[in-house]
Write a protein that holds these residues in place. Structure first.
Motif, short mmCIF file in Angstrom:
data_model
loop_
_atom_site.label_atom_id
_atom_site.label_comp_id
_atom_site.label_asym_id
_atom_site.label_seq_id
_atom_site.Cartn_x
_atom_site.Cartn_y
_atom_site.Cartn_z
N UNK A 197 0.81 -1.23 0.00
CA UNK A 197 0.00 0.00 0.00
C UNK A 197 0.83 1.27 0.00
N UNK A 198 1.87 1.30 -0.79
CA UNK A 198 2.68 2.51 -0.91
C UNK A 198 3.68 2.38 -2.03
N UNK A 199 4.07 3.51 -2.64
CA UNK A 199 5.02 3.49 -3.73
C UNK A 199 5.83 4.76 -3.80
N UNK A 200 6.15 5.23 -4.98
CA UNK A 200 6.89 6.48 -5.16
C UNK A 200 5.95 7.68 -5.03
N UNK A 201 6.54 8.85 -4.82
CA UNK A 201 5.85 10.12 -4.92
C UNK A 201 6.29 10.82 -6.21
N UNK A 202 5.46 11.76 -6.66
CA UNK A 202 5.83 12.59 -7.81
C UNK A 202 6.73 13.73 -7.34
#
Length: 271
Positions: A156-161
């Protein structure tokens, strides 16, 4: 060497050193940069799952998730929950490049080495997982230094822009995400009045495919495990692995995740 001692001997030495509370939920192991909870299986030199809590969470809260912890212990894995550092008045992780704060890669390496010295966990078989903000941390550490741990299992999480332009590889990564997650939607969302923007999970998978030198963008195959719908990529760089699993729920660590993840990890070369 403490790694060669029996589990009972290690725990006796830990108790004599005033560290016995490290191996239950009532106390915390302390290192120079922070602390962690750990629980041990009935095995010597066990592999280790390090799991990072979400924003505002705690190491204690992670260990209270018994539907995750107990299956890992039953499979012979030690389970560690490090404590995040304070960010904006709440516990979290210094994951985004350029932010000031604790060097989290150094901290996580430090606590794993401490657990090896004290409890004899196998530093060659360490899986780094995390939920929400903890998964953000997993993504960025795996991107910058994939050799730090044996595999990465964000939930439930990944990269940010802006997304990273590129990541180092190869990496062994198994991402799990809820189809109806509105806290970290698959497409990302704006935070802080538009100051921050969570990234697109599928764009992140593209970055991992490039890092792993995969020959094609389309998945190599599909499978289901209980509620989980899975897709994976092969034909990539030697030593790499990439898989994605969706489940029908929202923002959380789903039941059944622990066994599915261990099955995946133990199916990898050297897992």
């Amino acid at each position: 060497m403490i790694r060669e001692m029996t589990l009972a001997t290690r725990l006796t030495l830990a108790a004599q050193a005033g560290l016995a509370a490290c191996a239950d939920q009532d106390g915390m192991c302390e290192t120079a940069s922070g602390g962690y909870h750990i629980e041990l299986p009935e095995a010597d030199n066990p592999p280790l799952v390090v799991f990072l809590h979400g924003y505002g969470g705690t190491a204690t809260g992670t260990m209270k998730n018994r539907s995750m912890v107990e299956p890992l212990l039953a499979r012979g894995y030690a389970v560690m929950a490090p404590e995040g550092a304070e960010r904006n008045g709440r516990q979290s992780w210094n994951f985004f490049p350029g932010w000031e704060g604790r060097d989290e890669a150094a901290f996580l390496t430090e606590v794993v080495q401490d657990a090896s010295n004290t409890f004899g966990v196998d530093t060659d078989r360490v899986v780094l997982g995390g939920f929400s903000a903890g998964a953000f941390m997993v993504y960025y550490l795996a991107c910058a230094a994939p050799d730090t741990f044996s595999a990465y299992v964000p939930v439930s999480g990944g990269f940010w822009r802006p997304h990273p332009e590129a990541c180092d590889g190869p990496v062994r990564l198994f991402h799990t995400h809820g189809w109806t997650d509105n806290v970290v939607p698959l497409e990302g969302r704006l935070l802080g009045g538009g100051r921050f923007h969570q990234g697109d999970i599928f764009a992140g998978l593209e970055i991992w495919r490039v890092a792993n030198e995969c020959a094609d963008t389309k998945p190599s195959g599909f499978s289901t495990t209980g509620q989980f719908m899975r897709r994976y990529w092969t034909g990539c760089a030697e030593g790499s692995a990439l898989e994605f699993a969706l489940f029908p729920g929202g923002h959380g660590v789903p039941k059944g995740w622990a066994d599915m993840m261990v099955d995946w990890y133990e199916g990898l070369p050297g897992g």
